[in-house]
Design a protein around this motif. Structure first.
Motif, PDB file in Angstrom:
ATOM      1  N   ILE A   1      -2.646  -2.916  -3.040  1.00 47.26           N
ATOM      2  CA  ILE A   1      -2.683  -1.591  -2.424  1.00 47.26           C
ATOM      3  C   ILE A   1      -3.766  -1.532  -1.353  1.00 47.26           C
ATOM      4  N   ASP A   2      -3.405  -0.968  -0.209  1.00 53.62           N
ATOM      5  CA  ASP A   2      -4.379  -0.691   0.849  1.00 53.62           C
ATOM      6  C   ASP A   2      -4.769   0.781   0.731  1.00 53.62           C
ATOM      7  N   PRO A   3      -5.941   1.089   0.196  1.00 50.15           N
ATOM      8  CA  PRO A   3      -6.308   2.492  -0.032  1.00 50.15           C
ATOM      9  C   PRO A   3      -6.608   3.265   1.245  1.00 50.15           C
ATOM     10  N   HIS A   4      -6.738   2.549   2.359  1.00 48.85           N
ATOM     11  CA  HIS A   4      -7.070   3.219   3.618  1.00 48.85           C
ATOM     12  C   HIS A   4      -5.884   3.277   4.581  1.00 48.85           C
ATOM     13  N   GLY A   5      -4.809   2.553   4.273  1.00 44.53           N
ATOM     14  CA  GLY A   5      -3.708   2.438   5.219  1.00 44.53           C
ATOM     15  C   GLY A   5      -2.464   3.225   4.876  1.00 44.53           C
ATOM     16  N   GLY A   6      -2.533   4.119   3.890  1.00 46.66           N
ATOM     17  CA  GLY A   6      -1.378   4.947   3.579  1.00 46.66           C
ATOM     18  C   GLY A   6      -0.584   4.510   2.372  1.00 46.66           C
ATOM     19  N   ASP A   7      -1.085   3.527   1.607  1.00 45.20           N
ATOM     20  CA  ASP A   7      -0.396   3.127   0.379  1.00 45.20           C
ATOM     21  C   ASP A   7      -0.579   4.145  -0.738  1.00 45.20           C
ATOM     22  N   VAL A   8      -1.537   5.053  -0.563  1.00 48.09           N
ATOM     23  CA  VAL A   8      -1.749   6.153  -1.511  1.00 48.09           C
ATOM     24  C   VAL A   8      -1.624   7.453  -0.723  1.00 48.09           C
ATOM     25  N   MET A   9      -0.770   8.365  -1.203  1.00 47.59           N
ATOM     26  CA  MET A   9      -0.438   9.570  -0.446  1.00 47.59           C
ATOM     27  C   MET A   9      -0.773  10.821  -1.255  1.00 47.59           C
ATOM     28  N   LEU A  10      -0.967  11.937  -0.562  1.00 49.24           N
ATOM     29  CA  LEU A  10      -1.383  13.183  -1.201  1.00 49.24           C
ATOM     30  C   LEU A  10      -0.215  14.156  -1.310  1.00 49.24           C
ATOM     31  N   ILE A  11       0.166  14.494  -2.557  1.00 50.50           N
ATOM     32  CA  ILE A  11       1.160  15.532  -2.822  1.00 50.50           C
ATOM     33  C   ILE A  11       0.423  16.859  -2.947  1.00 50.50           C
TER      34      ILE A  11
ATOM     35  N   THR B   1       0.660   6.589  -5.543  1.00 50.97           N
ATOM     36  CA  THR B   1       1.056   5.422  -4.765  1.00 50.97           C
ATOM     37  C   THR B   1       2.376   5.669  -4.041  1.00 50.97           C
ATOM     38  N   ALA B   2       2.532   5.001  -2.913  1.00 52.68           N
ATOM     39  CA  ALA B   2       3.753   5.124  -2.124  1.00 52.68           C
ATOM     40  C   ALA B   2       4.875   4.314  -2.760  1.00 52.68           C
ATOM     41  N   SER B   3       6.089   4.646  -2.396  1.00 48.46           N
ATOM     42  CA  SER B   3       7.270   3.960  -2.917  1.00 48.46           C
ATOM     43  C   SER B   3       7.484   2.638  -2.187  1.00 48.46           C
ATOM     44  N   GLY B   4       7.883   1.617  -2.952  1.00 48.68           N
ATOM     45  CA  GLY B   4       8.292   0.360  -2.354  1.00 48.68           C
ATOM     46  C   GLY B   4       7.181  -0.574  -1.939  1.00 48.68           C
ATOM     47  N   ILE B   5       5.927  -0.249  -2.234  1.00 52.29           N
ATOM     48  CA  ILE B   5       4.817  -1.110  -1.830  1.00 52.29           C
ATOM     49  C   ILE B   5       4.512  -2.122  -2.934  1.00 52.29           C
ATOM     50  N   ASP B   6       3.755  -3.149  -2.584  1.00 48.70           N
ATOM     51  CA  ASP B   6       3.257  -4.104  -3.570  1.00 48.70           C
ATOM     52  C   ASP B   6       2.036  -3.477  -4.231  1.00 48.70           C
ATOM     53  N   LYS B   7       2.202  -3.017  -5.451  1.00 47.12           N
ATOM     54  CA  LYS B   7       1.127  -2.268  -6.102  1.00 47.12           C
ATOM     55  C   LYS B   7      -0.001  -3.161  -6.608  1.00 47.12           C
ATOM     56  N   ALA B   8       0.167  -4.455  -6.496  1.00 45.28           N
ATOM     57  CA  ALA B   8      -0.938  -5.363  -6.799  1.00 45.28           C
ATOM     58  C   ALA B   8      -1.844  -5.550  -5.589  1.00 45.28           C
TER      59      ALA B   8
ATOM     60  N   ARG C   1      -8.836   6.856  -4.253  1.00 45.75           N
ATOM     61  CA  ARG C   1      -7.838   5.880  -3.813  1.00 45.75           C
ATOM     62  C   ARG C   1      -8.270   4.461  -4.158  1.00 45.75           C
ATOM     63  N   GLU C   2      -9.569   4.201  -4.135  1.00 41.63           N
ATOM     64  CA  GLU C   2     -10.062   2.878  -4.513  1.00 41.63           C
ATOM     65  C   GLU C   2      -9.799   2.606  -5.990  1.00 41.63           C
ATOM     66  N   GLN C   3      -9.977   3.610  -6.830  1.00 42.11           N
ATOM     67  CA  GLN C   3      -9.682   3.416  -8.252  1.00 42.11           C
ATOM     68  C   GLN C   3      -8.189   3.199  -8.482  1.00 42.11           C
TER      69      GLN C   3
END
Length: 405
Positions: A245-255, A236-243, A176-178
């Motif tokens: 990203i909070d890797p610990h707060g749910g901006d990246v999700m697991l499919i 990455t989640a939809s609708g977030i500011d991708k510049a 998620r950090e990468q």
């Protein structure tokens, strides 16, 4: 077992017209109805939630508040613009309102110029192209441009379970950090432009996008990575500011899977994020990218941006500008990556939409993607969006043809 894209939708083909019945409507509608019927579409007198194609005429006052009645509706906003001395090479920002204010799938703008009226198309992905037409051919040109898109089905059904073990969440922190760093890399190169200012999308439209599609906002592109232990696909989640990203707060999700029959997208997240993620959904491209990762196990990382590469040698250009988050977009990507020499280091381009750049299954997969995109050079304009006027035959030729460069 490899999960394949679902079968094409077999819903009867229908269309409807809606909006302001002014002089522009009176000029365009009869010919449009004639062409649609000639191609086998039945007209719905009053469109419903099952109508395939809806031509919406917003009128010169640009009224807010048009909201489609069902997820199956493919909406084309048809509008007449003020005269211009010449069409600009890239999309004028004022043209974009026809998409943002109506939440349309495509904008079709009639623009008077000294050389005649031009039919310009605007995609939500910032694609922009114009077609040579005459009063006799504009309706056929409009049909040729929209029909492949209207067959696409949105895949935005998510099921989120907050039962991901904390150990899996913590183990994937470096991934998620990468992904966070990838967002910063794209932003630094101007490849994550804002689709529109906040004031361009009225609050009612934002509310509609959530209630109809569970979309919380509009943002471009996505970053994704295969979980190194096989847990699924981080995206990455939809609708977030991708510049940012909070890797610990749910901006990246697991499919964790996509049902091959219903296209239901299964998501798992840790329970400590349940309250924060009540209105959060993964990228709209989740299903299509899941198919790509499933079809090509050598792919470990991927960047998607709504721009293009300068050096296109060895890339693949897909067959049409399929909308984000649809079955046909995902199928086109699978076909595209199947044509490159090395899917683990490749660029697949979609006309008037953007690029997908892949990296292999390594700890530093994004580094190889960065190097490849740097070598090729990048621009923030989607592929083919500066080609100028196209003929109807050239637009038709895009459909069903994947080109290797």
């Amino acid at each position: 077992m490899l999960e394949r894209p679902c079968a094409p939708d077999q819903t009867p083909r229908t269309f409807a017209l809606h909006g302001v019945r002014d002089a522009f409507f009176a000029r365009v509608a009869p010919r449009l109805i004639e062409v649609m019927r000639a191609h086998g579409y039945d007209q719905d007198p009053e469109y419903g939630d099952e109508t395939n194609i809806v031509f919406y005429f917003p009128g010169p006052e640009r009224p807010y508040g048009f909201f489609r009645r069902g997820k199956r509706n493919f909406v084309i906003a048809v509008a007449q613009m003020p005269p211009m001395a010449a069409l600009p090479a890239t999309m004028p920002r004022p043209f974009y309102w026809v998409v943002t204010e109506t939440a349309a799938n495509l904008g079709a703008l009639f623009v008077p110029t000294p050389e005649g009226e031009r039919l310009c198309f605007i995609t939500p992905e910032r694609g922009y192209y114009s077609v040579q037409t005459t009063p006799e051919t504009f309706a056929e040109a409009l049909f040729v441009a929209i029909e492949p898109l209207a067959r696409a089905r949105l895949l935005l059904h998510f099921e989120i379970a907050f039962d991901l073990p904390e150990a899996v969440w913590e183990r994937a922190a470096p991934v998620r950090e990468q992904i966070r760093q990838a967002g910063q890399w794209l932003h630094a190169r101007g490849l994550l432009p804002d689709p529109c200012d906040d004031e361009d999308i009225p609050p009612k439209t934002r509310s509609f996008l959530w209630h109809m599609f569970r979309i919380t906002g509009i943002s471009y592109g996505n970053m994704s990575a295969r979980d190194p232990e096989g847990a699924g696909l981080w995206i990455t989640a939809s609708g977030i500011d991708k510049a940012r990203i909070d890797p610990h707060g749910g901006d990246v999700m697991l499919i964790t899977g996509v049902d091959p029959e219903t296209s239901l997208i299964r998501v798992r997240m840790p329970v400590h994020l349940e309250g924060r993620l009540r209105h959060r959904r993964p990228s709209v491209d989740s299903a299509g990218l899941w198919w790509v990762y499933q079809a090509f196990p050598q792919i470990g990382w991927m960047l998607h941006f709504h721009g293009d590469v300068v050096d296109t040698e060895g890339t693949v250009l897909t067959d049409f500008n399929y909308p984000c988050g649809t079955d046909l977009e995902g199928q086109a990507l699978v076909r595209g990556f199947g044509l490159v020499d090395n899917p683990a280091l490749a660029v697949v381009r979609m006309p008037f939409h953007g690029c997908w750049a892949s990296g292999g299954v390594t700890d530093n997969g994004f580094e190889r993607v960065y190097a490849e995109l740097t070598r090729r050079g990048t621009v923030s304009t989607p592929p083919l969006s500066t080609v100028g006027l196209l003929s109807v035959d050239e637009i038709r030729a895009l459909a069903g043809v994947v080109r290797r460069h």
